[in-house]
Motif scaffolding. Structure first.
Motif, PDB file in Angstrom:
ATOM      1  N   MET A  61       0.852  -1.115  -0.088  1.00 15.34           N
ATOM      2  CA  MET A  61      -0.032   0.163  -0.138  1.00 15.34           C
ATOM      3  C   MET A  61       1.064   1.354   0.142  1.00 15.34           C
ATOM      4  SD  MET A  61      -3.067  -1.082   2.782  1.00 15.34           S
ATOM      5  CE  MET A  61      -3.800   0.360   2.497  1.00 15.34           C
ATOM      6  N   PRO A 156      -3.416  -3.203   8.694  1.00 11.56           N
ATOM      7  CA  PRO A 156      -3.329  -4.039   7.770  1.00 11.56           C
ATOM      8  C   PRO A 156      -4.040  -5.439   7.895  1.00 11.56           C
ATOM      9  CG  PRO A 156      -0.991  -3.547   8.124  1.00 11.56           C
ATOM     10  CD  PRO A 156      -2.205  -2.288   8.927  1.00 11.56           C
ATOM     11  N   LEU A 159      -7.349  -5.345   7.451  1.00  9.55           N
ATOM     12  CA  LEU A 159      -7.594  -5.487   6.088  1.00  9.55           C
ATOM     13  C   LEU A 159      -7.534  -6.735   5.324  1.00  9.55           C
ATOM     14  CD1 LEU A 159      -5.857  -2.122   4.952  1.00  9.55           C
ATOM     15  CD2 LEU A 159      -8.274  -2.374   5.489  1.00  9.55           C
ATOM     16  N   LYS A 166     -10.355  -2.045   2.442  1.00 10.49           N
ATOM     17  CA  LYS A 166      -9.092  -1.525   1.920  1.00 10.49           C
ATOM     18  C   LYS A 166      -9.283  -0.231   1.174  1.00 10.49           C
ATOM     19  CE  LYS A 166      -6.835  -6.005   1.093  1.00 10.49           C
ATOM     20  NZ  LYS A 166      -6.340  -6.847   0.018  1.00 10.49           N
ATOM     21  N   TRP A 170      -7.293   2.990   1.706  1.00  8.06           N
ATOM     22  CA  TRP A 170      -6.470   3.537   0.463  1.00  8.06           C
ATOM     23  C   TRP A 170      -7.008   5.106   0.401  1.00  8.06           C
ATOM     24  CZ3 TRP A 170      -2.677   3.340  -2.391  1.00  8.06           C
ATOM     25  CH2 TRP A 170      -2.446   3.805  -3.444  1.00  8.06           C
TER      26      TRP A 170
END
Ligand code: URA
Length: 187
Positions: A61, A156, A159, A166, A170
């Motif tokens: 990411m 994460p 996620l 996500k 983002w």
């Protein structure tokens, strides 16, 4: 600072099965500091933060947002909590002066707080991460002399369990990248 942390005996987690202290990775003059919750099994084995599955997602990411080489990555505690439980506020409080020292040494322009346990501890707030995420706060040093804008976001590991979330993470990262590259306005 890494040596001081490794030699520190004040955190009870140190004697609860952790193999070693896990402090940081990334450049010491990074414009972005990422602060997670605490090391897991992979981090404990390798001595580096965010190197397991969650860390690989975090790296992907950060890379996609153009931030990977610009992040200094650490955690609120430096020893793996037994069974990967969430670190307690007491354990975080004992490690907090080292986190503060890291911030004053690295002098990041912005801080990304990943996960509720990191956001609550660093910002001294009680709301859940779903309410905190995506909003800017100021992290303040204990003496109030230093302030750094801090953005809470989703962890994460969360996620990986909830891929539909996500999109929110983002959005947070894009907001962070945009602010990082925005020229600072004179006061
Ligand atoms: N989760 C965290 O919060 N930190 C790590 O270093 C690894 C997983």
């Amino acid at each position: 600072l890494a040596a001081a942390i490794a030699a520190f005996d004040g955190c009870p987690l140190k004697t609860q099965g952790a193999k070693q202290a896990v402090f940081s990775r990334g450049p010491g003059d990074a414009p972005l500091m990422v602060i997670g919750e605490g090391p897991g099994a992979d981090e404990d084995a390798r001595g580096q933060p965010f190197v397991g599955r969650a860390g690989q997602l975090l790296d992907r990411m950060l890379k996609a947002a153009g931030l990977q080489e610009r992040a200094f990555i650490t955690n609120t505690v430096f020893w793996r909590p037994p069974g990967n439980r969430t670190p307690t506020p007491q354990e975080q409080a004992v490690c907090a002066p080292f986190v503060e020292r890291a911030i004053t040494l690295v002098k990041p322009k912005l801080i990304l707080l990943v996960g509720g346990a990191s956001a609550k501890s660093m910002l001294k707030r009680e709301e859940g991460i779903l309410s905190l995420r995506g909003r800017w706060f100021e992290w303040r040093s204990e003496d109030g002399a230093i302030e750094v804008p801090a953005l809470p976001s989703l962890h994460p590991a969360f996620l990986l369990r909830q891929p539909a979330a996500k999109k929110k993470a983002w959005q947070d990262l894009l907001m962070l990248a945009e602010r990082l590259d925005r020229p600072e306005r004179p006061h």
